[in-house]
Design a protein around this motif. Sequence first.
Motif, PDB file in Angstrom:
ATOM      1  N   UNK A  13       0.824  -1.202   0.000  1.00 50.22           N
ATOM      2  CA  UNK A  13       0.000   0.000   0.000  1.00 50.22           C
ATOM      3  C   UNK A  13       0.856   1.248   0.000  1.00 50.22           C
ATOM      4  N   UNK A  14       0.279   2.336  -0.459  1.00 50.28           N
ATOM      5  CA  UNK A  14       0.883   3.637  -0.241  1.00 50.28           C
ATOM      6  C   UNK A  14       0.297   4.171   1.067  1.00 50.28           C
ATOM      7  N   UNK A  15       1.178   4.426   2.022  1.00 46.78           N
ATOM      8  CA  UNK A  15       0.765   4.894   3.343  1.00 46.78           C
ATOM      9  C   UNK A  15       0.979   6.397   3.440  1.00 46.78           C
ATOM     10  N   UNK A  16      -0.099   7.100   3.781  1.00 44.46           N
ATOM     11  CA  UNK A  16      -0.047   8.548   3.968  1.00 44.46           C
ATOM     12  C   UNK A  16      -0.148   8.827   5.463  1.00 44.46           C
ATOM     13  N   UNK A  17       0.941   9.329   6.025  1.00 43.89           N
ATOM     14  CA  UNK A  17       1.029   9.484   7.472  1.00 43.89           C
ATOM     15  C   UNK A  17       0.850  10.942   7.886  1.00 43.89           C
ATOM     16  N   UNK A  87      -3.588   1.350  -6.908  1.00 42.94           N
ATOM     17  CA  UNK A  87      -2.852   0.856  -5.744  1.00 42.94           C
ATOM     18  C   UNK A  87      -3.593   1.293  -4.477  1.00 42.94           C
ATOM     19  N   UNK A  88      -3.688   0.383  -3.511  1.00 45.94           N
ATOM     20  CA  UNK A  88      -4.404   0.684  -2.278  1.00 45.94           C
ATOM     21  C   UNK A  88      -3.728   1.769  -1.453  1.00 45.94           C
ATOM     22  N   UNK A  89      -4.543   2.492  -0.684  1.00 39.21           N
ATOM     23  CA  UNK A  89      -4.050   3.562   0.178  1.00 39.21           C
ATOM     24  C   UNK A  89      -4.321   3.239   1.644  1.00 39.21           C
ATOM     25  N   UNK A  90      -3.450   3.720   2.500  1.00 36.04           N
ATOM     26  CA  UNK A  90      -3.649   3.616   3.938  1.00 36.04           C
ATOM     27  C   UNK A  90      -3.355   4.987   4.547  1.00 36.04           C
ATOM     28  N   UNK A  91      -4.293   5.509   5.299  1.00 37.03           N
ATOM     29  CA  UNK A  91      -4.104   6.777   6.006  1.00 37.03           C
ATOM     30  C   UNK A  91      -3.829   6.475   7.477  1.00 37.03           C
ATOM     31  N   UNK A  92      -2.747   6.982   7.979  1.00 42.12           N
ATOM     32  CA  UNK A  92      -2.349   6.694   9.359  1.00 42.12           C
ATOM     33  C   UNK A  92      -2.183   8.015  10.092  1.00 42.12           C
ATOM     34  N   UNK A  97      -0.474  10.662  21.721  1.00 43.26           N
ATOM     35  CA  UNK A  97       0.884  10.150  21.888  1.00 43.26           C
ATOM     36  C   UNK A  97       0.906   8.632  22.020  1.00 43.26           C
ATOM     37  N   UNK A  98      -0.210   8.063  22.475  1.00 46.44           N
ATOM     38  CA  UNK A  98      -0.256   6.625  22.709  1.00 46.44           C
ATOM     39  C   UNK A  98      -1.172   5.870  21.761  1.00 46.44           C
ATOM     40  N   UNK A  99      -1.806   6.576  20.819  1.00 46.04           N
ATOM     41  CA  UNK A  99      -2.788   5.914  19.956  1.00 46.04           C
ATOM     42  C   UNK A  99      -2.621   6.340  18.505  1.00 46.04           C
ATOM     43  N   UNK A 100      -2.429   5.340  17.651  1.00 44.35           N
ATOM     44  CA  UNK A 100      -2.366   5.556  16.213  1.00 44.35           C
ATOM     45  C   UNK A 100      -3.602   4.932  15.580  1.00 44.35           C
ATOM     46  N   UNK A 101      -4.229   5.656  14.661  1.00 42.58           N
ATOM     47  CA  UNK A 101      -5.442   5.158  14.020  1.00 42.58           C
ATOM     48  C   UNK A 101      -5.213   5.028  12.515  1.00 42.58           C
ATOM     49  N   UNK A 102      -5.740   3.938  11.949  1.00 40.39           N
ATOM     50  CA  UNK A 102      -5.514   3.634  10.535  1.00 40.39           C
ATOM     51  C   UNK A 102      -6.843   3.568   9.801  1.00 40.39           C
ATOM     52  N   UNK A 103      -6.879   4.132   8.596  1.00 42.64           N
ATOM     53  CA  UNK A 103      -8.020   3.991   7.704  1.00 42.64           C
ATOM     54  C   UNK A 103      -7.511   3.476   6.358  1.00 42.64           C
ATOM     55  N   UNK A 104      -8.292   2.576   5.738  1.00 42.92           N
ATOM     56  CA  UNK A 104      -7.881   1.981   4.467  1.00 42.92           C
ATOM     57  C   UNK A 104      -8.769   2.468   3.330  1.00 42.92           C
ATOM     58  N   UNK A 105      -8.169   2.568   2.153  1.00 41.91           N
ATOM     59  CA  UNK A 105      -8.877   2.757   0.893  1.00 41.91           C
ATOM     60  C   UNK A 105      -8.306   1.708  -0.071  1.00 41.91           C
ATOM     61  N   UNK A 106      -8.738   0.454   0.135  1.00 43.44           N
ATOM     62  CA  UNK A 106      -8.137  -0.640  -0.619  1.00 43.44           C
ATOM     63  C   UNK A 106      -9.159  -1.531  -1.317  1.00 43.44           C
TER      64      UNK A 106
END
Length: 306
Positions: A13-17, A87-92, A97-106
């Motif tokens: 995936x292409x990850x957009x952070x 190509x699929x995308x992932x938004x991160x 500070x303690x929590x990362x959230x992920x969303x997919x466009x795949x």
Amino acid sequence: MRTPDVLTFGESLVSLRSAGPLATGGTLTTHVAGAEANVAIALARLGHRSAWVGRVSTDELGEFVLRQLRGEGVDTGGVVRDAERSTGLMFLERRTADLTRVQYRRAGSAGSALTVDDLRAPLAAGARVLHLTGITPALSPSAREATAWAAKSAGIPVCLDVNYRARLWSRDAARAVLAPLAAHASIVVASDDELDLVGDVDTLLRQGADAVLVKLGAAGARAHTRDGVHHAGALTVTAVDTVGAGDAFTAGYLSGRLDGLDVDGCLRRAVTLGAFAVSTSGDWEGLPRRDELSMLDNHETGSTIR
């Protein structure tokens, strides 16, 4: 490139952070992500020959994925370029500070269109180990069929990392697919809350697994073998980003196995790579080269190597 030590396949995936909440806007940085690609890169950095197979789009995003993988020394000769899918995308987002959230466009992505035919030639070319994850069969019926075919037809040791993703399928659906896959695996990797998706340790060992690896987070990891249970404690580091840590762990164990280390040595390398992953930002960017494997031995927080 010569026959790879490890062949793996799946979706990159292409990850957009984002450093903060996506809802407030701000700068996004572009990266390559995907469990199988993470493993391939980690192994290549340690000097092993790794190959990744999958589908990517024919546009700039697909080219970005391939350039990143090739730049890290991963063989992408078996990759299929798909002109009909993106190509699929992932938004991160770093939500706190303690929590990362992920969303997919795949959904409907090039990677999800993987087929048996995409794997025939790369698998026939040979490898020492085939690595697969429980993510790929969750992407689509064709990817599920391809994963099952590869596990049954490999003719080489198979490593299965459960890698359960609740956003892709339910636990019951995952169990129905992954438990049969695990019956073909020489190495099974799971977090302690994923193991029930592939069966209990005794069953997995009876089915032919050489090792069942159970990741325990800050408590380290266990390796169950026919000779008994081995344990390695986690290295003490400052956690910065936990994304990709499980993939680094798996790559570390495979690296040790390829180098002929015993189970304890493999586990030590696995938790070492996991420590590098959690103490640096990115899925794989902070992973070590071979000459850096000892960097975290007896280190002190905030220390500087001069």
